[in-house]
Design a protein around this motif. Structure first.
Motif, mmCIF file in Angstrom:
data_model
loop_
_atom_site.group_PDB
_atom_site.id
_atom_site.type_symbol
_atom_site.label_atom_id
_atom_site.label_comp_id
_atom_site.label_asym_id
_atom_site.label_seq_id
_atom_site.Cartn_x
_atom_site.Cartn_y
_atom_site.Cartn_z
ATOM 1 N N LEU A 90 0.800 -1.223 0.000
ATOM 2 C CA LEU A 90 0.000 0.000 0.000
ATOM 3 C C LEU A 90 0.834 1.274 0.000
ATOM 4 O O LEU A 90 0.419 2.290 -0.550
ATOM 5 N N VAL A 91 1.995 1.248 0.627
ATOM 6 C CA VAL A 91 2.817 2.452 0.733
ATOM 7 C C VAL A 91 3.903 2.478 -0.345
ATOM 8 O O VAL A 91 4.071 3.475 -1.039
ATOM 9 N N ALA A 92 4.638 1.368 -0.480
ATOM 10 C CA ALA A 92 5.740 1.319 -1.442
ATOM 11 C C ALA A 92 5.314 0.731 -2.780
ATOM 12 O O ALA A 92 6.135 0.598 -3.683
ATOM 13 N N LEU A 93 4.034 0.373 -2.906
ATOM 14 C CA LEU A 93 3.500 -0.218 -4.142
ATOM 15 C C LEU A 93 4.295 -1.457 -4.569
ATOM 16 O O LEU A 93 4.487 -1.716 -5.756
ATOM 17 N N GLY A 94 4.771 -2.184 -3.567
ATOM 18 C CA GLY A 94 5.539 -3.398 -3.827
ATOM 19 C C GLY A 94 7.031 -3.181 -3.890
ATOM 20 O O GLY A 94 7.808 -4.153 -3.867
ATOM 21 N N TYR A 95 7.477 -1.930 -3.951
ATOM 22 C CA TYR A 95 8.904 -1.630 -4.052
ATOM 23 C C TYR A 95 9.513 -1.436 -2.662
ATOM 24 O O TYR A 95 9.980 -0.350 -2.297
ATOM 25 N N GLY A 96 9.489 -2.517 -1.900
ATOM 26 C CA GLY A 96 10.084 -2.524 -0.574
ATOM 27 C C GLY A 96 10.336 -3.967 -0.173
ATOM 28 O O GLY A 96 9.731 -4.891 -0.727
ATOM 29 N N SER A 97 11.229 -4.163 0.774
ATOM 30 C CA SER A 97 11.519 -5.498 1.289
ATOM 31 C C SER A 97 11.291 -5.503 2.790
ATOM 32 O O SER A 97 11.749 -4.598 3.492
ATOM 33 N N PRO A 98 10.578 -6.514 3.321
ATOM 34 C CA PRO A 98 10.330 -6.554 4.759
ATOM 35 C C PRO A 98 11.620 -6.769 5.532
ATOM 36 O O PRO A 98 12.505 -7.506 5.096
ATOM 37 N N VAL A 99 11.741 -6.114 6.664
ATOM 38 C CA VAL A 99 12.914 -6.287 7.525
ATOM 39 C C VAL A 99 12.449 -6.515 8.966
ATOM 40 O O VAL A 99 11.385 -6.048 9.364
ATOM 41 N N GLY A 100 13.288 -7.233 9.705
ATOM 42 C CA GLY A 100 12.964 -7.513 11.106
ATOM 43 C C GLY A 100 14.006 -7.021 12.073
ATOM 44 O O GLY A 100 13.906 -7.248 13.274
ATOM 45 N N SER A 101 15.047 -6.337 11.554
ATOM 46 C CA SER A 101 16.082 -5.788 12.428
ATOM 47 C C SER A 101 16.566 -4.472 11.837
ATOM 48 O O SER A 101 16.043 -4.000 10.834
ATOM 49 N N HIS A 102 17.600 -3.906 12.457
ATOM 50 C CA HIS A 102 18.060 -2.583 12.039
ATOM 51 C C HIS A 102 19.044 -2.641 10.867
ATOM 52 O O HIS A 102 19.554 -1.613 10.439
ATOM 53 N N LEU A 103 19.310 -3.815 10.326
ATOM 54 C CA LEU A 103 20.152 -3.920 9.135
ATOM 55 C C LEU A 103 19.283 -4.223 7.927
ATOM 56 O O LEU A 103 18.377 -5.044 7.994
ATOM 57 N N ALA A 104 19.583 -3.549 6.811
ATOM 58 C CA ALA A 104 18.843 -3.778 5.567
ATOM 59 C C ALA A 104 19.346 -5.050 4.890
ATOM 60 O O ALA A 104 20.462 -5.501 5.148
ATOM 61 N N PRO A 105 18.543 -5.648 4.001
ATOM 62 C CA PRO A 105 18.919 -6.922 3.365
ATOM 63 C C PRO A 105 20.257 -6.903 2.640
ATOM 64 O O PRO A 105 20.924 -7.930 2.548
ATOM 65 N N GLY A 106 20.670 -5.767 2.124
ATOM 66 C CA GLY A 106 21.937 -5.708 1.408
ATOM 67 C C GLY A 106 23.139 -5.402 2.275
ATOM 68 O O GLY A 106 24.268 -5.336 1.790
ATOM 69 N N ALA A 107 22.910 -5.209 3.572
ATOM 70 C CA ALA A 107 23.995 -4.820 4.476
ATOM 71 C C ALA A 107 24.868 -6.020 4.844
ATOM 72 O O ALA A 107 24.392 -7.152 4.900
ATOM 73 N N PRO A 108 26.162 -5.787 5.095
ATOM 74 C CA PRO A 108 27.020 -6.883 5.564
ATOM 75 C C PRO A 108 26.484 -7.483 6.863
ATOM 76 O O PRO A 108 26.057 -6.744 7.758
#
Length: 294
Positions: A90-108
């Protein structure tokens, strides 16, 4: 050696004008576009869309000095009441990835922690009852009015949390007020904001360390085990040891619901089909070293 002889940068702030320029062939490429622009071009065979999670995490920050958020069960109820998938649609129109911590999916050393508190409104209601709030409660969600993305997120969160009895009163403030009252004075119940990552998790997670107990979302909460892990992680260089440390650190941050972690919005790039060899980074870098025009 670059495959193009020259690059011309045009700065077009208006989304409608961006679309018009690409469709007219005046530009070959749009960078850092909004989800709305990307959606408008998805079905057009003349163009293609590239997207990738930014090194940025959108969070629902919690003031743990204020009841009822001093109670872990209430924070757990918040986490279970959030439907990240719906939020992203609804907000990102699908252009987002769910996260469960303070690091993004592409982070080391990123570790997926969305499993710790899956969307479960019934469990959220049960936790509120256990914490002594069978009828729910009311809280204020302070939002920076200049960030439409965060405001929309706040509106969806208000609807989702209402389903379990948590009634949010939305308060929109300008950016200087948000910085002074929320960030500077920790004068808030809840807020939605984005936190940019760093190349090293020691820097990204520094706000959870022993030296930052005064940070706006840290006040009222500390965890000596986590602080020691972060101290070790900043000193050790061996990759596997750091991976173990930061996996446990992310789990502790998530388990304690220091914040509710929502999504990593995507960087989005739209190009004409004649443009080849584009590469998209999680960082705010436009890499055209392999790009060519066919």
């Amino acid at each position: 050696r670059p495959k193009v002889e020259a690059l011309v940068f045009r700065f077009i702030s208006d989304a409608a004008a961006q679309l018009a320029a690409l469709r007219a062939g005046d530009v070959d490429l749009l960078v850092e576009v909004t989800p709305e622009v990307a959606k408008a071009l998805e079905g057009d065979p003349r163009f293609y869309v590239l997207s990738k999670p930014q090194d940025l995490v959108q969070i629902l920050a919690i003031n743990k000095t204020r009841p009822p958020f001093t109670d872990l069960r209430v924070r757990q109820a918040l986490a279970h009441a959030v439907d990240r998938r719906q939020l992203i649609e609804l907000v990102a129109l699908g252009y987002g990835s769910p996260v469960g911590s303070h690091l993004a999916p592409g982070a080391p050393y990123y570790a997926d922690m969305t499993w710790v508190y899956p969307y479960d409104p019934e469990q959220a209601r049960a936790l509120l009852i256990e914490a002594g709030y069978p009828q729910g409660f009311t809280a204020t969600l302070t939002l920076p009015a200049n960030y439409v993305f965060h405001v929309r997120t706040g509106e969806i969160l208000a609807a989702q949390l209402a389903q379990v009895g948590i009634r949010l009163e939305l308060r929109l403030v300008d950016w200087p007020t948000w910085l002074e009252q929320v960030y500077g004075q920790a004068d808030f119940d809840l807020t939605v904001i984005g936190h940019a990552g760093r190349m090293d998790p020691a820097l990204t997670l520094a706000f959870y360390g022993a030296d930052r107990r005064d940070y706006y979302f840290r006040r009222g909460w500390e965890n000596p085990e986590l602080e020691e892990l972060l101290r070790l992680g900043a000193q050790i260089t061996e990759p596997e040891a750091r991976k173990s440390i930061y996996t446990v650190a992310q789990y502790l941050i998530t388990k304690e619901v220091v914040n509710v972690f929502l999504q990593a919005p995507h960087r989005i790039l739209v190009a004409h089909r004649r443009v080849d060899g584009l590469r998209l980074s999680s960082l705010y870098v436009l890499d055209l070293s392999t790009a060519s025009i066919s």
